[in-house]
Design a protein around this motif. Structure first.
Motif, PDB file in Angstrom:
ATOM      1  N   GLU A 133      38.597  45.123  50.108  1.00 17.40           N
ATOM      2  CA  GLU A 133      37.194  45.013  49.780  1.00 17.40           C
ATOM      3  C   GLU A 133      37.035  43.965  48.708  1.00 17.40           C
ATOM      4  OE1 GLU A 133      33.315  47.715  49.150  1.00 17.40           O
ATOM      5  OE2 GLU A 133      35.302  48.711  49.526  1.00 17.40           O
ATOM      6  N   ASN A 134      37.676  44.083  47.574  1.00 18.12           N
ATOM      7  CA  ASN A 134      37.462  43.319  46.368  1.00 18.12           C
ATOM      8  C   ASN A 134      37.687  41.817  46.887  1.00 18.12           C
ATOM      9  OD1 ASN A 134      37.039  45.369  44.600  1.00 18.12           O
ATOM     10  ND2 ASN A 134      38.881  45.843  43.953  1.00 18.12           N
ATOM     11  N   ILE A 135      38.690  41.695  47.533  1.00 16.71           N
ATOM     12  CA  ILE A 135      39.029  40.175  48.101  1.00 16.71           C
ATOM     13  C   ILE A 135      37.835  39.799  48.852  1.00 16.71           C
ATOM     14  CG2 ILE A 135      40.453  38.812  49.482  1.00 16.71           C
ATOM     15  CD1 ILE A 135      42.778  40.679  48.836  1.00 16.71           C
ATOM     16  N   GLY A 136      37.288  40.695  49.713  1.00 17.05           N
ATOM     17  CA  GLY A 136      36.220  40.021  50.616  1.00 17.05           C
ATOM     18  C   GLY A 136      34.764  40.075  49.877  1.00 17.05           C
ATOM     19  N   LYS A 137      34.729  40.645  48.788  1.00 20.01           N
ATOM     20  CA  LYS A 137      33.421  40.573  47.918  1.00 20.01           C
ATOM     21  C   LYS A 137      33.668  39.169  47.148  1.00 20.01           C
ATOM     22  CE  LYS A 137      32.065  45.322  47.271  1.00 20.01           C
ATOM     23  NZ  LYS A 137      31.939  46.570  46.359  1.00 20.01           N
ATOM     24  N   GLU A 138      34.882  38.992  46.612  1.00 19.53           N
ATOM     25  CA  GLU A 138      35.113  37.977  45.929  1.00 19.53           C
ATOM     26  C   GLU A 138      34.884  36.703  46.708  1.00 19.53           C
ATOM     27  OE1 GLU A 138      35.719  35.923  42.336  1.00 19.53           O
ATOM     28  OE2 GLU A 138      35.425  38.061  42.701  1.00 19.53           O
ATOM     29  N   ALA A 139      35.341  36.582  47.851  1.00 17.12           N
ATOM     30  CA  ALA A 139      35.475  35.552  48.851  1.00 17.12           C
ATOM     31  C   ALA A 139      33.842  35.167  49.185  1.00 17.12           C
ATOM     32  CB  ALA A 139      35.824  35.826  50.136  1.00 17.12           C
ATOM     33  N   ILE A 140      33.101  36.153  49.336  1.00 18.58           N
ATOM     34  CA  ILE A 140      31.528  36.000  49.561  1.00 18.58           C
ATOM     35  C   ILE A 140      30.934  35.477  48.656  1.00 18.58           C
ATOM     36  CG2 ILE A 140      29.481  37.042  50.395  1.00 18.58           C
ATOM     37  CD1 ILE A 140      31.200  39.073  52.037  1.00 18.58           C
TER      38      ILE A 140
END
Length: 365
Positions: A107-114
């Motif tokens: 989830e952290n990776i997704g948030k950082e990517a967005i």
């Protein structure tokens, strides 16, 4: 006034329990709570006069805490107060239902990517806006601020010359010394002159000069524009009909694009002097021989490549510095976005420099 009988483990609820009088009662409840040792506890309501929602919630909080380790009794409570207590207890949010949510690694990776995607799109929008105003000024030169540009050129270039001179002199000195020391093992120490000079002209001098400018100018632009945003100077400019991009951003960009080739050329000369000194000391090559060898073996295209990179570096540094300045929203943001401006500038300088270098090698330049 609240009476406590700690031996009996009874808490007496007296007088008024309303919002304006709870400060003292909170202290007494805390004292009572920390004195407990798993005994049975009684709350005595016999002397209670008035209580509001704040007082009820405060009592419920400590009743719930005590019930985790001990039995709680309510004594001499009126029907009215009992109804209030039951109503608020049924809607009371327990601690376990308000636990802090912890996101997982994916989830952290997704948030950082967005976040990075949105930041990149916002930056592209900023570049498009600045380019639009630049085209506008080309057709309306009377609205361009030439004095502001000259002032920014002085700030960006004049005061940074001693730093560039010292840094590049030492880098040229050390690079030539290390190269000569290694090549001397093969009896070819003399070729360090053209090797170090070509690497300085093509890569090291432009890149190091750009990093020094990024550390000074990008942070300066962010801090200046960020401070103007906090003090509402930018809002005042918009109110008076002045566009901040024309008055603040474009003069800084043009100034840095103009001075960067000059700074890179100055960095080339400084590094060349460092190489000349060490080859004179270490190899015994005279200054005249050094210059003759450069003239004979080092082509002009090497210095032109470094000068070609310079305006791109200046454009990149100015855009990032100004963009981060407009992101500032409060006083605490200035340090954060100033750091981001320098880090982002250096990061993109590395990428752009690598791409240009690879492209120049493929094209044979």
């Amino acid at each position: 006034m609240i009476n406590l009988d700690l031996n009996m483990k009874t808490f007496y609820i007296n007088n008024n329990w309303e919002y304006h009088s709870l400060e003292e009662k909170i202290k007494e409840l805390e004292k009572f709570f920390f004195s407990l040792n798993k005994e049975e506890v009684t709350f005595d309501f016999s002397s209670l006069k008035n209580i509001d929602s704040s007082g009820i919630i405060l009592l419920i909080k400590y009743i719930k805490l005590i019930e985790k380790t001990s039995k709680v009794n309510l004594k001499n409570i009126s029907k009215k107060h009992e109804k209030m207590l039951n109503l608020y207890s049924s809607n009371y949010t327990h601690e376990e239902s308000t636990k802090e949510y912890k996101s997982n690694f994916i989830e952290n990776i997704g948030k950082e990517a967005i976040s990075n995607k949105n930041s990149f799109l916002d930056f592209m929008s900023f570049i498009g806006r600045v380019f639009t105003f630049f085209i506008y000024l080309v057709f309306n030169p009377s609205k361009y601020r030439f004095k502001a540009t000259i002032n920014q050129m002085e700030i960006a270039a004049i005061h940074i010359l001693p730093i560039i001179a010292l840094a590049l002199f030492l880098v040229g000195f050390v690079t030539a010394y290390q190269g000569a020391d290694q090549l001397n093992r093969f009896g070819a120490a003399i070729i360090v002159i053209e090797m170090s000079t070509m690497s300085m002209f093509r890569e090291i001098a432009p890149f190091l000069a750009a990093i020094i400018v990024a550390g000074r100018s990008a942070s300066s632009y962010t801090a200046q524009i960020g401070t103007m945003k906090i003090t509402e100077e930018i809002s005042a400019m918009k109110t008076m009909g002045f566009d901040p991009d024309i008055f603040l951003v474009i003069p800084r960009i043009v100034a840095l694009v103009i001075v960067m080739p000059l700074l890179v050329f100055f960095a080339d000369i400084s590094s060349l002097l460092g190489e000349m000194v060490i080859t004179k000391i270490h190899l015994g090559v005279s200054y005249t021989q050094f210059i003759d060898r450069i003239y004979e073996y080092v082509e002009v295209r090497h210095i032109l490549l470094g000068l070609f990179k310079a305006p791109l570096f200046g454009l990149l540094i100015a855009l990032i510095g100004c963009y981060r300045g407009f992101q500032v929203k409060s006083g605490t943001d200035i340090g954060k976005y100033t750091t981001k401006a320098v880090v982002d500038s250096i990061f993109w300088l590395i990428i752009i420099n690598a791409l240009i270098s690879l492209l120049s090698i493929e094209l044979g330049f």
